[in-house]
Design an enzyme around this catalytic site. Structure first.
Site, short mmCIF file in Angstrom:
data_model
loop_
_atom_site.label_atom_id
_atom_site.label_comp_id
_atom_site.label_asym_id
_atom_site.label_seq_id
_atom_site.Cartn_x
_atom_site.Cartn_y
_atom_site.Cartn_z
N ARG A 125 0.85 -1.20 0.00
CA ARG A 125 0.00 0.00 0.00
C ARG A 125 0.88 1.24 0.00
O ARG A 125 0.95 1.97 0.98
CB ARG A 125 -0.93 -0.06 1.19
N GLN A 134 -0.64 2.46 -5.58
CA GLN A 134 -2.05 2.74 -5.32
C GLN A 134 -2.95 2.38 -6.51
O GLN A 134 -4.03 1.83 -6.33
CB GLN A 134 -2.21 4.22 -5.01
N ASP A 183 -3.95 -1.28 -6.59
CA ASP A 183 -4.48 -1.82 -5.33
C ASP A 183 -5.93 -2.31 -5.49
O ASP A 183 -6.87 -1.54 -5.32
CB ASP A 183 -4.36 -0.72 -4.28
N SER A 223 -8.36 -1.86 -2.43
CA SER A 223 -9.01 -0.56 -2.26
C SER A 223 -10.11 -0.35 -3.30
O SER A 223 -11.21 0.09 -2.96
CB SER A 223 -8.00 0.57 -2.38
N TYR A 226 -2.46 -0.21 8.18
CA TYR A 226 -3.45 -1.13 8.75
C TYR A 226 -3.54 -0.95 10.27
O TYR A 226 -2.57 -0.52 10.91
CB TYR A 226 -3.06 -2.58 8.46
P1 NAD Z 1 -8.86 -3.02 6.61
O1 NAD Z 1 -9.83 -3.55 5.62
O2 NAD Z 1 -7.75 -3.89 7.07
O3 NAD Z 1 -9.66 -2.54 7.92
C1 NAD Z 1 -10.81 -1.73 7.83
C2 NAD Z 1 -10.82 -0.74 8.96
O4 NAD Z 1 -11.10 -1.39 10.21
C3 NAD Z 1 -9.50 -0.01 9.16
O5 NAD Z 1 -9.72 1.37 9.07
C4 NAD Z 1 -9.08 -0.43 10.56
O6 NAD Z 1 -8.38 0.61 11.23
C5 NAD Z 1 -10.40 -0.69 11.21
N1 NAD Z 1 -10.38 -1.48 12.47
C6 NAD Z 1 -9.61 -2.55 12.80
N2 NAD Z 1 -9.91 -2.98 14.05
C7 NAD Z 1 -10.91 -2.17 14.50
C8 NAD Z 1 -11.67 -2.11 15.70
N3 NAD Z 1 -11.45 -2.94 16.70
N4 NAD Z 1 -12.62 -1.15 15.81
C9 NAD Z 1 -12.86 -0.27 14.83
N5 NAD Z 1 -12.18 -0.29 13.66
C10 NAD Z 1 -11.22 -1.21 13.50
O7 NAD Z 1 -8.20 -1.68 6.09
P2 NAD Z 1 -8.36 -0.90 4.73
O8 NAD Z 1 -9.67 -0.25 4.68
O9 NAD Z 1 -8.02 -1.80 3.59
O10 NAD Z 1 -7.19 0.19 4.83
C11 NAD Z 1 -6.92 0.89 5.99
C12 NAD Z 1 -6.13 2.14 5.65
O11 NAD Z 1 -4.97 1.83 4.87
C13 NAD Z 1 -6.84 3.15 4.79
O12 NAD Z 1 -7.78 3.91 5.42
C14 NAD Z 1 -5.67 3.98 4.31
O13 NAD Z 1 -5.28 4.93 5.28
C15 NAD Z 1 -4.60 2.97 4.15
N6 NAD Z 1 -4.43 2.69 2.72
C16 NAD Z 1 -3.34 3.17 2.09
C17 NAD Z 1 -3.20 2.93 0.72
C18 NAD Z 1 -2.02 3.47 -0.02
O14 NAD Z 1 -1.30 4.28 0.47
N7 NAD Z 1 -1.81 2.99 -1.23
C19 NAD Z 1 -4.12 2.19 0.02
C20 NAD Z 1 -5.22 1.70 0.71
C21 NAD Z 1 -5.35 1.96 2.05
#
Ligand code: NAD
Length: 373
Positions: free
Chosen positions: A121, A126, A129, A132, A227
């Protein structure tokens, strides 16, 4: 490497295709050659004729294309790597944390297997990905599914017959899916609360016009990849208790809380479901990785004794296959382009590249990825 085979997904529930005609056309102009299994794009709105017009050859089955293909592309993990020729580059989801036997099978068949969920990520990656691009659409569909089932409308309405108050929506886990769910629920006029363990999310929730539910769980945070870190059992118990009141007053609760490579935390237990209003909807988007909600079932709706519907929130992007395929295809196309050498007109498996290093699991008859060796 330039001969690409686009498979037809074997799971009858799958509606998407990994590459769409527009991208096939663009990549063909660059020097790639395509074979597409007949009917691969039918469920997502892309006919064989469109692939033919884009320059691809249509074949009857993927097995018929294996011998003459160097790159094989599909969405879901296959049953096995049997039949793929030596050194084929295979791109798909692989579910590598749970599929040890499949990884071993790819290694045994000397196939170079890329796990799309392991693409790092980073800013550069991006556009490749798939996690996402797909979960963002799933977050949108989750709200629409819940809204369609809710015996109430989402926006506030002031009419001569009376005033309808806006529905309350609570989003737990505000990553990619959660942010899209908030935006969708706001557009539909709901009043939205949200919570995530990553503190950086509060600002993003507010900027979408939603309320961030403050729960102090002590040490929380995120990994270098963005994450969430895994909570302790005590922290989870505290979270369950603190968010229960918001669940009780919400008409729709959407949970997206995941911890990469681990089981999802159980955040809503039966006692809270029992206290929710009859007719309320809970969508569990972590249902396939252990489930955030007690009693949720994969691909099923479960109605509790007090009339709360728990909906399965897995693979909801399959309900919007046209756009899901378009975005998936954009991701694959970006991956193929990134490793394409314009001079030699060949795709190159560059092992020193951070993106390749992050997602290539098997090569040379072995599992080479550090995390799965
Ligand atoms: P994910 O599917 O692993 O998790 C979903 C969400 O659940 C996350 O926001 C996590 O913080 C939250 N979570 C975990 N445990 C929890 C709990 N006990 N209570 C409440 N929430 C909880 O994550 P995702 O959506 O695939 O990605 C998370 C983050 O990664 C994104 O928001 C972003 O900041 C980052 N990201 C970066 C890139 C990049 O730079 N290329 C791309 C995609 C995502």
């Amino acid at each position: 490497m330039k001969k690409v085979l686009v498979c037809r997904e074997k799971d009858p529930l799958e509606t998407r295709v990994a590459l769409i005609p527009d991208d096939v056309k663009k990549l063909t102009a660059m020097g790639f050659e395509f074979k597409v299994v007949s009917g691969a794009g039918v469920k997502s709105g892309f006919a064989d004729e469109a692939y033919k017009a884009a320059g691809a050859a249509i074949i009857d089955s993927e097995e018929a294309g294996y011998a003459d293909s160097e790159i094989v592309v599909r969405i879901m993990k296959p049953q096995s790597a049997k039949g793929l020729k030596k050194d084929t580059l295979h791109l798909s989801y692989l579910d590598p944390f749970n599929e040890k036997e499949l990884l071993a099978d790819f290694a045994a068949n000397d196939v170079q297997a890329v796990s799309l969920e392991m693409i790092p990520r980073t800013t550069l990656a991006q556009k490749m990905d798939v996690q996402s691009s797909q979960t963002s659409l799933a977050g949108y569909v989750a709200v629409l599914n819940a809204a369609a089932k809710l015996p109430k409308i989402l926006p506030m309405m002031v009419t001569p017959a009376g005033t309808i108050s806006p529905a309350r929506v609570f989003i737990i886990g505000v990553g990619v899916a959660g942010l899209q769910a908030i935006a969708t629920a706001k557009r539909l006029g709901a009043r939205v609360d949200a919570f995530d363990t990553r503190p950086v999310v509060e600002e993003q929730v507010r900027s979408l016009g939603a309320n961030f539910v403050k729960i102090d769980l002590g040490e929380m945070g995120q990994t270098a990849q963005g994450y969430a870190k895994e909570l302790t059992p005590e922290q989870i118990a505290k979270q369950q208790e603190a968010q229960a009141k918001t669940c009780e007053k919400s008409n729709i609760v959407i949970t997206t809380a995941k911890v990469f490579g681990r089981k999802a935390p159980r955040l809503i237990k039966k006692d809270v479901l029992d206290r929710m209003q009859p007719g309320s909807i809970v969508v569990d988007m972590a249902v396939s990785t252990g489930g955030n909600v007690e009693g949720s079932k994969l691909f099923e709706n479960v109605v509790t004794d007090n009339g709360v519907t728990i909906m399965s929130g897995d693979l909801l992007e399959r309900q919007v296959p046209y756009d899901a395929s378009k975005m998936f295809s954009g991701n694959i196309s970006a991956f193929l382009t990134h490793f394409y050498n314009k001079e030699s007109k060949e795709f190159e498996v560059k092992l020193e590249d951070e993106i390749m290093k992050g997602c290539l699991i098997t090569k040379g008859g072995q599992i080479i990825h550090e995390r799965f060796k």
